[in-house]
Design an enzyme around this catalytic site. Sequence first.
Site, short mmCIF file in Angstrom:
data_model
loop_
_atom_site.label_atom_id
_atom_site.label_comp_id
_atom_site.label_asym_id
_atom_site.label_seq_id
_atom_site.Cartn_x
_atom_site.Cartn_y
_atom_site.Cartn_z
N ASP A 13 0.81 -1.22 0.00
CA ASP A 13 0.00 0.00 0.00
C ASP A 13 0.84 1.27 0.00
O ASP A 13 0.45 2.30 0.56
CB ASP A 13 -0.97 0.02 1.21
CG ASP A 13 -1.85 -1.21 1.23
OD1 ASP A 13 -2.22 -1.68 0.14
OD2 ASP A 13 -2.15 -1.71 2.33
N LYS A 16 1.89 1.99 -5.15
CA LYS A 16 2.40 1.37 -6.39
C LYS A 16 1.47 1.64 -7.56
O LYS A 16 1.91 1.88 -8.68
CB LYS A 16 2.57 -0.15 -6.20
CG LYS A 16 3.57 -0.52 -5.12
CD LYS A 16 3.64 -2.02 -4.89
CE LYS A 16 2.39 -2.60 -4.27
NZ LYS A 16 2.09 -2.14 -2.91
N ASN A 38 -5.40 -10.17 -3.56
CA ASN A 38 -5.04 -9.61 -2.24
C ASN A 38 -4.56 -8.16 -2.42
O ASN A 38 -4.56 -7.38 -1.47
CB ASN A 38 -3.95 -10.46 -1.55
CG ASN A 38 -2.78 -10.82 -2.46
OD1 ASN A 38 -2.81 -10.61 -3.67
ND2 ASN A 38 -1.74 -11.38 -1.87
N ALA A 39 -4.16 -7.82 -3.64
CA ALA A 39 -3.69 -6.45 -3.91
C ALA A 39 -4.87 -5.51 -4.05
O ALA A 39 -5.96 -5.90 -4.46
CB ALA A 39 -2.88 -6.44 -5.21
N GLY A 40 -4.63 -4.26 -3.72
CA GLY A 40 -5.61 -3.20 -3.97
C GLY A 40 -4.79 -1.99 -4.38
O GLY A 40 -4.10 -1.40 -3.56
N HIS A 41 -4.80 -1.67 -5.67
CA HIS A 41 -3.98 -0.58 -6.20
C HIS A 41 -4.92 0.54 -6.64
O HIS A 41 -5.75 0.36 -7.52
CB HIS A 41 -3.12 -1.07 -7.37
CG HIS A 41 -2.08 -2.06 -6.95
ND1 HIS A 41 -1.14 -2.57 -7.80
CD2 HIS A 41 -1.83 -2.62 -5.75
CE1 HIS A 41 -0.35 -3.40 -7.13
NE2 HIS A 41 -0.75 -3.45 -5.89
N GLN A 224 1.93 -6.26 -3.35
CA GLN A 224 2.50 -6.43 -2.01
C GLN A 224 3.86 -5.72 -1.95
O GLN A 224 4.02 -4.71 -2.59
CB GLN A 224 2.61 -7.93 -1.62
CG GLN A 224 1.27 -8.60 -1.40
CD GLN A 224 0.58 -9.00 -2.68
OE1 GLN A 224 1.15 -9.69 -3.50
NE2 GLN A 224 -0.66 -8.59 -2.87
N ASP A 333 2.52 14.61 1.56
CA ASP A 333 1.52 15.57 2.03
C ASP A 333 0.85 15.15 3.34
O ASP A 333 0.36 16.00 4.09
CB ASP A 333 0.43 15.76 0.96
CG ASP A 333 -0.21 14.44 0.56
OD1 ASP A 333 0.52 13.58 0.04
OD2 ASP A 333 -1.42 14.24 0.82
P1 GDP Z 1 -0.71 0.28 -3.51
O1 GDP Z 1 -1.31 -0.99 -3.02
O2 GDP Z 1 0.77 0.35 -3.28
O3 GDP Z 1 -1.07 0.60 -4.94
O4 GDP Z 1 -1.35 1.45 -2.62
P2 GDP Z 1 -2.91 1.60 -2.22
O5 GDP Z 1 -3.64 2.10 -3.38
O6 GDP Z 1 -3.40 0.38 -1.53
O7 GDP Z 1 -2.80 2.69 -1.07
C1 GDP Z 1 -2.28 3.95 -1.31
C2 GDP Z 1 -3.35 4.99 -0.95
O8 GDP Z 1 -2.76 6.26 -0.90
C3 GDP Z 1 -4.45 5.11 -2.00
O9 GDP Z 1 -5.63 5.48 -1.37
C4 GDP Z 1 -3.94 6.20 -2.92
O10 GDP Z 1 -4.98 6.89 -3.60
C5 GDP Z 1 -3.29 7.11 -1.91
N1 GDP Z 1 -2.14 7.86 -2.43
C6 GDP Z 1 -1.18 7.47 -3.31
N2 GDP Z 1 -0.22 8.42 -3.42
C7 GDP Z 1 -0.59 9.42 -2.59
C8 GDP Z 1 0.02 10.68 -2.23
O11 GDP Z 1 1.09 11.04 -2.69
N3 GDP Z 1 -0.65 11.42 -1.28
C9 GDP Z 1 -1.85 11.03 -0.73
N4 GDP Z 1 -2.41 11.81 0.17
N5 GDP Z 1 -2.42 9.86 -1.05
C10 GDP Z 1 -1.80 9.07 -1.96
P1 IMO Z 2 -0.89 -4.24 -2.22
O1 IMO Z 2 -0.47 -4.79 -3.57
C1 IMO Z 2 -0.89 -4.68 2.10
C2 IMO Z 2 -0.86 -8.77 3.63
C3 IMO Z 2 -2.07 -9.26 4.40
C4 IMO Z 2 -1.40 -10.23 5.36
C5 IMO Z 2 -0.31 -10.87 4.49
C6 IMO Z 2 -0.69 -12.21 3.88
O2 IMO Z 2 -2.17 -3.50 -2.27
O3 IMO Z 2 0.22 -3.49 -1.58
P2 IMO Z 2 -2.30 -12.90 1.88
O4 IMO Z 2 -3.77 -12.68 1.68
O5 IMO Z 2 -1.45 -12.31 0.82
O6 IMO Z 2 -1.95 -14.34 2.15
O7 IMO Z 2 -1.95 -12.11 3.25
O8 IMO Z 2 -0.05 -9.92 3.46
N1 IMO Z 2 -1.15 -8.24 2.28
C7 IMO Z 2 -1.11 -6.95 1.97
N2 IMO Z 2 -0.90 -5.86 2.73
N3 IMO Z 2 -1.04 -4.55 0.77
C8 IMO Z 2 -1.22 -5.63 -0.02
O9 IMO Z 2 -1.23 -5.55 -1.37
C9 IMO Z 2 -1.31 -6.90 0.58
N4 IMO Z 2 -1.50 -8.15 0.12
C10 IMO Z 2 -1.39 -8.96 1.17
O10 IMO Z 2 -2.71 -8.19 5.07
O11 IMO Z 2 -0.75 -9.52 6.40
MG MG Z 3 -2.86 -1.64 -1.79
#
Ligand code: GDP
Ligand code: IMO
Ligand code: MG
Length: 426
Positions: A13, A16, A38-41, A224, A333
Amino acid sequence: MPATVVVGTQWGDEGKGKFTDLVAQDASMVVRYQGGHNAGHTLVVDGETFALQLIPSGILSEHVIPIIGNGVVVDPGVLIEEIDALESRGVSTKNLRISGNSHLILPYHQELDALYENHLGDGKIGTTKRGIGPAYADKALRIGLRVQDLLDSEIFKKKLEITMRYINSLLTQVFNHPPMDSNEIAKVYLDDFAPRIVPHIADTVHLVHEELSAKKRILLEGAQATFLDLDYGTYPFVTSSNPVAGGACTGSGVGPLDIDRIIGITKAYTTRVGAGPFTAELFDQVGEHLVDIGHEYGTNTGRKRRVGWLDLVMLRYAARVNSLTELAIAKLDVLDDLEVIKICVAYEFEGERFDWLPHNQSLQNHAIPIYEEFPGWKCDLSETKKRSELPEEAENYLNFIENSLSIPIDLVGVGPGRHQYFSRQN
Ligand code: GDP
Ligand code: IMO
Ligand code: MG
């Protein structure tokens, strides 16, 4: 032209998705190389939010061919939902290609994920319960079904029947769980899912190499992160794949010498979802503030993320195991309002200082963070467009990270929106 890898340097998170979307402006293809839903981008474009699970984060750019590589585990039901959701918002998915060698997540994987977690009791990992671990375990056991098995119903049924004899004894005899019906599963996968997935199946290794031969730039998108890596993370509190840059090769078919840029995505502080060690974790008001301002709740599970200060011990390790060529810092920020910002520069255990991640994990679990303090900038960075607009305190914060790691920081995120960033190199 060679390939670029986008890799998480912390516990996921980091942002990416946002940086992949950004860097994809100069790429012709984006390949997801491991993990599953498991990912959330998250991408925020023109005020609209897209939370992607399986589809590569280049999908919003029409010129990008999105690829799901062989290292990914695919739940076809979830993928179809994601395709439909994007299409209903006007995003075309017709160019999506899926490796026939990627493995399928089947309903019993999700069931087993929950049962294993339950079995671990207090020691549970806190998985996303998406069936990721059990699907990769079956891949390693060589009893997994692959996406290409959807091409031949006879092969699919035969493999499923054999695998499910074993799975059902596990379910009934070990977990006292009712058996699952292989005919029912085969019906859904072959009748409902296959017609939607099959048109996207392709020889993705061939596709990426055609692109490389044509001197186009391709982007390999990790899910991840380094500290959730099965080999390099805080085992057993990890995921079941290799998010590190090496995994970009095995999960896409791109050889190591075809990669020349490896961007380590780093949040300006640290977060973690699920259990496991977290040396620089915060349990105070500052931590709550970061959760609040950073909206630190899981993108697809909604779980509250644990938060802490930036940890250079982790980043030194991430720099080495990923051969990082640069860092991209997200969410600078979020630190805007803080009076004092800390960076963990080393760990201490029984009077001994560790600049390098202790190899013995129980020592890592009990280490105390050594912090360096920085004055906050106390102003709104969200509109920053150029490095020269940055307050001195923020510039000092970034310089300290850059100098400590000897890795240049280029892109810096100052908000969730696609355009909320600046480059420090241009
Ligand atoms: P990922 O799994 O690495 O793609 O990251 P996630 O999307 O799960 O979590 C990142 C969160 O931060 C999301 O809600 C993005 O919209 C937000 N985000 C990403 N870059 C920035 C930033 O530079 N500033 C702020 N405030 N939020 C950001
Ligand atoms: P992105 O791509 C944050 C964590 C889970 C748990 C461990 C194992 O959005 O960064 P799993 O379901 O993969 O067997 O869980 O990994 N986890 C993540 N934490 N961001 C993720 O993906 C994750 N994908 C798995 O919370 O601790
Ligand atoms: Mg994520």
